[in-house]
Design an enzyme around this catalytic site. Structure first.
Site, mmCIF file in Angstrom:
data_model
loop_
_atom_site.group_PDB
_atom_site.id
_atom_site.type_symbol
_atom_site.label_atom_id
_atom_site.label_comp_id
_atom_site.label_asym_id
_atom_site.label_seq_id
_atom_site.Cartn_x
_atom_site.Cartn_y
_atom_site.Cartn_z
ATOM 1 N N HIS A 148 0.882 -1.223 0.136
ATOM 2 C CA HIS A 148 0.051 0.146 0.067
ATOM 3 C C HIS A 148 0.797 1.346 0.007
ATOM 4 O O HIS A 148 2.057 1.247 0.520
ATOM 5 C CB HIS A 148 -1.048 -0.120 1.163
ATOM 6 C CG HIS A 148 -1.683 -1.020 1.244
ATOM 7 N ND1 HIS A 148 -3.096 -0.958 2.091
ATOM 8 C CD2 HIS A 148 -2.150 -2.327 0.521
ATOM 9 C CE1 HIS A 148 -3.722 -1.893 1.724
ATOM 10 N NE2 HIS A 148 -3.167 -2.670 1.067
ATOM 11 N N GLU B 131 0.798 3.703 1.724
ATOM 12 C CA GLU B 131 1.359 4.451 3.123
ATOM 13 C C GLU B 131 2.500 3.536 3.505
ATOM 14 O O GLU B 131 3.494 3.915 4.073
ATOM 15 C CB GLU B 131 0.122 4.263 4.017
ATOM 16 C CG GLU B 131 -0.924 5.261 3.629
ATOM 17 C CD GLU B 131 -1.832 4.489 2.834
ATOM 18 O OE1 GLU B 131 -3.199 4.958 2.912
ATOM 19 O OE2 GLU B 131 -1.682 3.561 2.123
ATOM 20 N N CYS C 232 -6.295 2.298 5.641
ATOM 21 C CA CYS C 232 -6.713 1.055 5.900
ATOM 22 C C CYS C 232 -6.365 0.671 7.109
ATOM 23 O O CYS C 232 -5.290 1.281 7.828
ATOM 24 C CB CYS C 232 -6.546 -0.072 4.851
ATOM 25 S SG CYS C 232 -4.741 -0.749 4.898
#
Length: 147
Positions: free
Chosen positions: A48, A50, A78
């Site tokens: 992801h 991040e 998330c």
């Protein structure tokens, strides 16, 4: 360029490569790094934006402790990413699109959110309403052009 605009620009690149999400890490008012989601091209469910931005910032700053940093995400993180943000010690989380925008585009983490996001450990997320529409639009485009 504003960090959120950079995160959104990165999400646009990611949307062409398999995931419409971008993240930028800032320290002392300066962008340290930014990247986009690489789950599909890397065949890595943890890639992801991040997580990748945290890894990159730690490498650049030569530390595992990102205290004093903030992260700007094109979409609300998330649960996996939010916990990684906490582990990294990042002080502030900003996002543009919401998890509900992501859900409409086919990315639902509500089941995980319901299981893990309980109590005071969850850091508040400040929605950047100035950039929310642009980030949500990328998710809507993704929804219409899903692979």
């Amino acid at each position: 360029m504003h960090p959120m605009k950079t995160a959104i620009s990165l999400s646009r690149i990611g949307s062409e490569l398999g995931g419409p999400f971008g993240a930028v890490i800032v320290k002392d008012g300066k962008i340290i790094c930014g990247t986009y989601n690489k789950v599909v091209p890397a065949n890595d469910p943890t890639a992801h934006a991040e997580i990748l931005a945290i890894r990159k910032a730690c490498e650049i700053l030569r530390t595992h402790d990102l205290s004093g940093c903030e992260i700007h995400c094109s979409c609300e993180p998330c649960p996996m990413c939010h916990f990684a943000i906490q582990w990294a010690g990042i002080d502030t989380v900003y996002c543009a699109a919401t998890r509900y925008d992501a859900k409409r585009a086919g990315f639902s983490d509500q089941h995980m959110h319901n299981q893990f996001i309980v109590g005071a450990l969850w850091k508040p997320v400040y929605h950047d309403m100035d950039h929310a529409d642009e980030a949500a639009e990328i998710l809507r485009q993704w929804e219409g052009a899903r692979y």
